[in-house]
Design a protein around this motif. Structure first.
Motif, PDB file in Angstrom:
ATOM      1  N   SER A 217      41.501  -0.604  65.694  1.00 52.14           N
ATOM      2  CA  SER A 217      42.414  -1.708  65.436  1.00 52.14           C
ATOM      3  C   SER A 217      42.580  -1.841  63.928  1.00 52.14           C
ATOM      4  CB  SER A 217      41.854  -3.004  66.029  1.00 52.14           C
ATOM      5  OG  SER A 217      40.759  -3.462  65.243  1.00 52.14           O
ATOM      6  N   ARG A 299      49.350  -1.942  66.428  1.00 45.94           N
ATOM      7  CA  ARG A 299      48.673  -0.935  67.235  1.00 45.94           C
ATOM      8  C   ARG A 299      49.077   0.465  66.803  1.00 45.94           C
ATOM      9  NH1 ARG A 299      46.238  -4.666  68.137  1.00 45.94           N
ATOM     10  NH2 ARG A 299      45.601  -5.648  70.094  1.00 45.94           N
ATOM     11  N   PHE A 301      49.977   4.130  67.891  1.00 44.75           N
ATOM     12  CA  PHE A 301      50.504   4.811  69.075  1.00 44.75           C
ATOM     13  C   PHE A 301      50.254   6.315  68.926  1.00 44.75           C
ATOM     14  CE2 PHE A 301      52.301   0.821  69.852  1.00 44.75           C
ATOM     15  CZ  PHE A 301      52.883   0.790  71.118  1.00 44.75           C
ATOM     16  N   PRO A 312      49.809   3.176  73.271  1.00 47.56           N
ATOM     17  CA  PRO A 312      48.777   2.534  72.439  1.00 47.56           C
ATOM     18  C   PRO A 312      47.453   3.264  72.598  1.00 47.56           C
ATOM     19  CG  PRO A 312      50.012   0.898  73.686  1.00 47.56           C
ATOM     20  CD  PRO A 312      50.416   2.233  74.224  1.00 47.56           C
ATOM     21  N   ARG A 315      45.081   3.334  75.639  1.00 45.88           N
ATOM     22  CA  ARG A 315      45.412   4.006  76.900  1.00 45.88           C
ATOM     23  C   ARG A 315      44.937   5.466  76.909  1.00 45.88           C
ATOM     24  NH1 ARG A 315      49.191   1.202  79.959  1.00 45.88           N
ATOM     25  NH2 ARG A 315      49.062  -1.010  79.384  1.00 45.88           N
TER      26      ARG A 315
END
Length: 634
Positions: A217, A299, A301, A312, A315
């Motif tokens: 993050s 975020r 990607f 993101p 996942r």
């Protein structure tokens, strides 16, 4: 800049303890012993973003969760001191008034009193011995400038909250020179070690529970936040640039359905609220357009094969997340350039394959100035030299110790390198069982399993007891490892068959360092098995192996069905199929139905080991005192 020593008092499960660290240090020990505590203590003291967390510490960061005034009328205080050495010339100029002279070989400050057990201290004249020791240290050629820094934390009854701060440990103003208000403050008499000061340390800390969440993050202290901060030093204020572009983003243009919503909201608000003129009186934004909110919503990607579009990072698969973390670490190292990084990393093996673990360790030890790693993986441990391994231990009194893996003077380093994987497993174990060969190494766990499963025997399996089996290679080598593992404070057990030649005095002396020691009353373990394994089990063994594809054809069949013929044939088979991979000794033990059919010599020896470990002092794994927080999961 490197951490030379860390001292911890009253923090988590550690009442007190001091650990010396090398340029590359691997911290090993049982679960809950204090590995994570050391890393968290470093983060509290050196982490530039750590003090932003609220509260900085809490109830369970105090030893035994005791933070109120005790019977002595004193507030318990968390105290962590870190000694930093190898400061750059620029850092020495910046911290010049805060440093002290440090002896590298003695691992203490030159003006620091030597320990009570110092070999320079004389019982006849301790004061003179100490003075002579200080003079010798002052003249020591290895003296360097070091920076001691300090974290202090305690409970504030007036505010009903916890407070913490970092300070320069030197110099300190005498308390008598302070007024009453100054004396009551945290770190009274000490100068604050600020966030800007901490940035000189370039400390990075990667917890295992950060992977895939906080680490990736943009929260303060994360890997991406570190990258943004380092890039901002070269490219300018990245956050301001991003926020400016977001303000220019138009969502409610005429082509958007949001435009109608905006108009209707404004129309109705005008009846009750005095709005400014112009269309922007009511608008939509992609965020609150503050740094902190942007940290929350921004975020990364990633588009990876075989997918065609980015998702993101959360996942991604666990393995992909770990590789992404690895990639970010390489990025940070490159951004630091010549500026060395102090990098603490917990359990890099999580969700990584063995080859990826080795690559990760190779990279960080090469690129980072200092690496402090905790691990339970032999693939990680084998990448460190024995001088870099620090074995942590903590007694029931909360006293933490760190012992370097030192080899006896007469033990060849080549032997260590040859057995690096075995050493890696042994240093992780609670105790070590040294055997003479692969046959013993393969069959003893099976003997232990049968004993453990037999309800008539009170016995705990080797794995449950935390015992690692170490294959010495031959009977003469077994005693060599007694002092090696005893030096680490581990119970060490040894077993081998009767040697062809009697051991010399030096080897006999080494055997005295075994906690339990057994010499099998046979020249070979095969003779032990055929004489002590129940004949019924030997018959079942022959019935099982005769149809195997690896059955040695030259062995044929037993001469007859009498017991002696069966034993002779089993001995012949065991000799023909020695070893761990294709050995038949383990298969013979597997044929035993219960403890009564096992070889009694091995049974008695394993029960002696179990009894010795059960009667030993309580280990950190079984402690029930303390906090409600598991040390390694905090």
């Amino acid at each position: 800049m490197k951490v030379a020593r860390i001292s911890v008092e009253n923090f988590r499960r550690v009442r007190a303890g001091t650990v010396a660290l090398a340029a590359q240090s691997l911290l090993v020990g049982s679960n809950g012993v204090g590995k994570s505590t050391i890393c968290e203590a470093l983060d509290l003291t050196l982490g530039p973003e750590r003090m932003f967390r609220r509260p900085v510490i809490d109830e369970y960061d105090f030893y035994g969760a005791r933070y109120h005034v005790g019977e002595d009328g004193v507030l318990p205080q968390v105290r962590i001191e870190v000694v930093l050495t190898e400061l750059s010339e620029a850092a020495q100029r910046h911290f010049h008034s805060k440093m002290r002279r440090w002896s590298v070989t003695r691992a203490r400050f030159l003006d620091e009193e030597p320990p009570e057990n110092s070999d320079t201290a004389s019982s006849a004249d301790t004061a003179t011995a100490k003075a002579a020791d200080l003079v010798a240290q002052a003249d020591a050629k290895d003296a360097v400038w070091a920076l001691p820094v300090l974290f202090l934390g305690r409970y504030d009854p007036e505010e009903d909250d916890f407070v913490g701060g970092t300070f320069f440990a030197h110099p300190s103003r005498p308390l008598e020179d302070l007024d009453e208000e100054e004396r009551s403050k945290l770190g009274a008499g000490l100068k604050s070690f600020t966030r800007k000061d901490k940035q000189w340390c370039r400390f990075l800390y990667l917890r295992p529970n950060r992977i895939g969440s906080r680490a990736l993050s943009f929260q303060r202290g994360s890997l991406l936040d570190t990258i943004v901060r380092l890039e901002s030093q070269q490219a300018g204020p990245l956050w301001e640039t991003a926020l400016g572009r977001l303000r220019e983003t138009v969502i409610t243009d005429e082509a958007s359905g949001f435009s109608s919503i905006r108009g209707q909201v404004r129309k109705r608000l005008d009846r009750f609220l005095n709005l400014v003129d112009g269309p922007d009186a009511v608008d939509l934004g992609v965020s609150e357009l503050t740094r902190e909110h942007l940290r929350d919503v921004l975020r990364l990607f990633i588009a990876s094969q075989p997918g065609m579009h980015g998702v993101p990072f959360g996942r991604l698969s666990t393995g992909s997340l770990n590789l992404l973390v690895f990639a970010l670490l390489t990025y940070i190292a490159d951004l630091q350039g010549e500026q060395a990084v102090i990098f603490a990393m917990e359990e890099p093996e999580i969700a990584l394959s063995p080859h990826a673990q080795r690559r990760l360790v190779d990279y960080v030890t090469e690129k980072m100035g200092q690496v402090i790693v905790t691990s339970h993986s032999p693939y990680v441990i084998e990448k460190f030299d024995h001088q870099q391994i620090v074995v942590l231990d903590r007694g029931t009194d909360g006293h933490l110790t760190g012992t370097a893996l030192t080899l006896p003077a007469d033990y060849k380093v080549k032997k260590y390198l040859t057995n690096r994987r075995q050493f890696a497993e042994a240093v992780l174990a609670r105790a070590v069982l040294v055997v003479e060969g692969a046959t013993e190494a393969s069959l003893l766990p099976i003997v232990a399993a049968i004993l453990h499963d037999d309800p008539s025997v009170a016995y705990r399996h080797l794995d449950l007891a935390g015992i690692s089996i170490f294959n010495a290679g031959n009977d003469v080598s077994v005693p060599l490892y007694a002092p090696v593992f005893a030096t680490l404070g581990k119970p060490v057990f040894g077993i081998h068959d009767t040697p062809n030649d009697e051991f010399d005095e030096e080897l006999q002396t080494k055997t005295t360092q075994f906690t339990c020691y057994e010499v099998i009353p046979f020249i070979g373990v095969e003779d032990l098995l055929v004489n002590e394994v129940a004949i019924a089990a030997q018959r079942r063994f022959l019935s099982t192996v005769k149809g195997r594809t690896d059955y040695p054809g030259e062995c044929g069949a037993p001469a007859d069905e009498f017991d002696e013929a069966i034993r002779a044939h089993v001995r012949k088979l065991l000799k023909a199929r020695k070893g761990s991979y294709d050995g038949y000794a383990a298969l013979l033990i597997t044929a035993c139905a219960n403890a009564a059919e096992l070889p009694q010599t091995l049974v008695d020896f394993l029960i002696r080991i179990d009894t010795a470990l059960r009667s030993s002092a309580t280990t950190p794994d079984s402690e029930t005192v303390q906090t409600g927080v598991d040390d390694d999961g905090a």
